[in-house]
Enzyme design. Structure first.
Site, PDB file in Angstrom:
ATOM      1  N   GLU A   1       9.433   3.910  -5.394  1.00 62.06           N
ATOM      2  CA  GLU A   1      10.791   3.361  -5.241  1.00 62.06           C
ATOM      3  C   GLU A   1      10.909   2.598  -3.918  1.00 62.06           C
ATOM      4  O   GLU A   1      11.544   1.552  -3.845  1.00 62.06           O
ATOM      5  CB  GLU A   1      11.832   4.492  -5.280  1.00 62.06           C
ATOM      6  CG  GLU A   1      11.962   5.126  -6.648  1.00 62.06           C
ATOM      7  CD  GLU A   1      12.848   6.378  -6.621  1.00 62.06           C
ATOM      8  OE1 GLU A   1      13.593   6.575  -5.638  1.00 62.06           O
ATOM      9  OE2 GLU A   1      12.770   7.151  -7.590  1.00 62.06           O
TER      10      GLU A   1
ATOM     11  N   HIS B   1       0.857  -1.200   0.000  1.00 59.24           N
ATOM     12  CA  HIS B   1       0.000   0.000   0.000  1.00 59.24           C
ATOM     13  C   HIS B   1       0.889   1.245   0.000  1.00 59.24           C
ATOM     14  O   HIS B   1       1.858   1.311   0.776  1.00 59.24           O
ATOM     15  CB  HIS B   1      -0.912  -0.009   1.233  1.00 59.24           C
ATOM     16  CG  HIS B   1      -1.892   1.121   1.218  1.00 59.24           C
ATOM     17  ND1 HIS B   1      -2.976   1.137   0.370  1.00 59.24           N
ATOM     18  CD2 HIS B   1      -1.918   2.291   1.904  1.00 59.24           C
ATOM     19  CE1 HIS B   1      -3.638   2.268   0.554  1.00 59.24           C
ATOM     20  NE2 HIS B   1      -3.034   2.986   1.472  1.00 59.24           N
TER      21      HIS B   1
HETATM   22  C1  GAR Z   1       1.221   0.876  -6.282  1.00 57.33           C
HETATM   23  O1  GAR Z   1       1.580   2.179  -5.884  1.00 57.33           O
HETATM   24  C2  GAR Z   1       0.527   0.153  -5.160  1.00 57.33           C
HETATM   25  O2  GAR Z   1       1.043   0.460  -3.900  1.00 57.33           O
HETATM   26  C3  GAR Z   1      -0.868   0.678  -5.315  1.00 57.33           C
HETATM   27  O3  GAR Z   1      -1.104   0.662  -6.700  1.00 57.33           O
HETATM   28  C4  GAR Z   1       0.134   0.914  -7.351  1.00 57.33           C
HETATM   29  C5  GAR Z   1       0.331  -0.145  -8.394  1.00 57.33           C
HETATM   30  O4  GAR Z   1       1.454   0.156  -9.167  1.00 57.33           O
HETATM   31  N1  GAR Z   1      -1.834  -0.131  -4.602  1.00 57.33           N
HETATM   32  C6  GAR Z   1      -2.875   0.377  -3.974  1.00 57.33           C
HETATM   33  O5  GAR Z   1      -3.144   1.556  -3.959  1.00 57.33           O
HETATM   34  C7  GAR Z   1      -3.737  -0.650  -3.260  1.00 57.33           C
HETATM   35  N2  GAR Z   1      -4.572  -0.017  -2.308  1.00 57.33           N
HETATM   36  P1  GAR Z   1       2.155  -0.961 -10.026  1.00 57.33           P
HETATM   37  O6  GAR Z   1       1.057  -1.603 -10.882  1.00 57.33           O
HETATM   38  O7  GAR Z   1       3.154  -0.213 -10.874  1.00 57.33           O
HETATM   39  O8  GAR Z   1       2.784  -1.941  -9.102  1.00 57.33           O
END
Ligand code: GAR
Length: 215
Positions: A176, A113
């Site tokens: 990051e 998260h």
């Molecule tokens: C990430 O920032 C993750 O932490 C967030 O979605 C993004 C996905 O990026 N998740 C949430 O907000 C869940 N509540 P990614 O597809 O590049 O990994």
């Protein structure tokens, strides 16, 4: 040493999935990514996983926007079990998992998260933190339970909010941090080094074969 098998569930871009797959390719990582599943046919994560040599499938998420109904959860569980998956990693998976799913993988589902939980649960956590005016936000890896972004916390990394930050620049630095702590949390999990005591997760110093990926 037999490696644990991981599945990643993701809905979009897939940068955390890529970080996890890359980490798992190192010889001393105790797990391999067996499967990537997406509820979004067009999710870039599917192509990225395939390019890294990982099986990637779109699965029908059924009629609801924010969760999988029990019949659909059963078909997702079946796909995971057919691939002998030990642990499920949510990486930008934008649906709530319900009881049927969590009971099939008890204490074996993790989530990342983009905030320091329990602050800023739910969607757009980076924007929420920026608007609130906190001096620090960050990233959290936690076990998934049936409430939203609320299971026991495994690792967190704080990220300082800079005076000139926009929600996007803050989100970029949080990402990051996500890429650092998610593989590390999975390493600890698959080495059997996490012990849940109530809400607290104790990190054991030694590899513990008894708690490591037995079915
Ligand atoms: C990430 O920032 C993750 O932490 C967030 O979605 C993004 C996905 O990026 N998740 C949430 O907000 C869940 N509540 P990614 O597809 O590049 O990994």
């Amino acid at each position: 040493m037999q490696k644990a098998k991981l599945a990643i569930l993701a809905s979009g871009r897939g940068s955390n999935a890529v970080a996890l797959i890359q980490a798992s390719k190192s010889a001393d990582f105790p797990a391999e990514v067996a499967l990537v599943l997406s509820d979004n046919r067009d999710a870039p994560v599917l192509k990225k996983a395939e390019e890294l040599g990982v099986k990637a499938l779109y699965l029908d998420p059924g009629p609801k926007r924010s969760y999988l109904i029990p019949e659909v959860e059963a078909s997702w569980i079946q796909a995971l079990q057919e691939n002998d998956v030990d642990y499920v990693l949510l990486a930008g998976f934008m649906r709530l998992l319900k009881r049927t799913f969590l009971e099939a993988f008890p204490l074996r589902v993790l989530n990342i998260h983009p905030a320091l939980l329990p602050s800023f649960r739910g969607l757009d956590a980076q924007q929420q933190a920026w608007e609130y005016g906190v001096r620090y936000s960050g990233a959290t890896v936690h076990f998934v339970d049936s409430s939203l972004d609320a299971g026991p916390i495994i690792l967190q990394e704080p990220v300082k909010v800079l005076p000139d930050d926009t929600p996007q620049s803050l989100a970029d630095r949080i990402l990051e941090a996500e890429h650092r702590i998610y593989p590390e949390a999975v390493r600890l999990l698959c080495q059997g080094r996490l012990r849940i005591e109530g809400r607290r997760v104790k990190i054991l110093r030694e590899w513990n074969s008894k708690e490591a990926h037995g079915k």
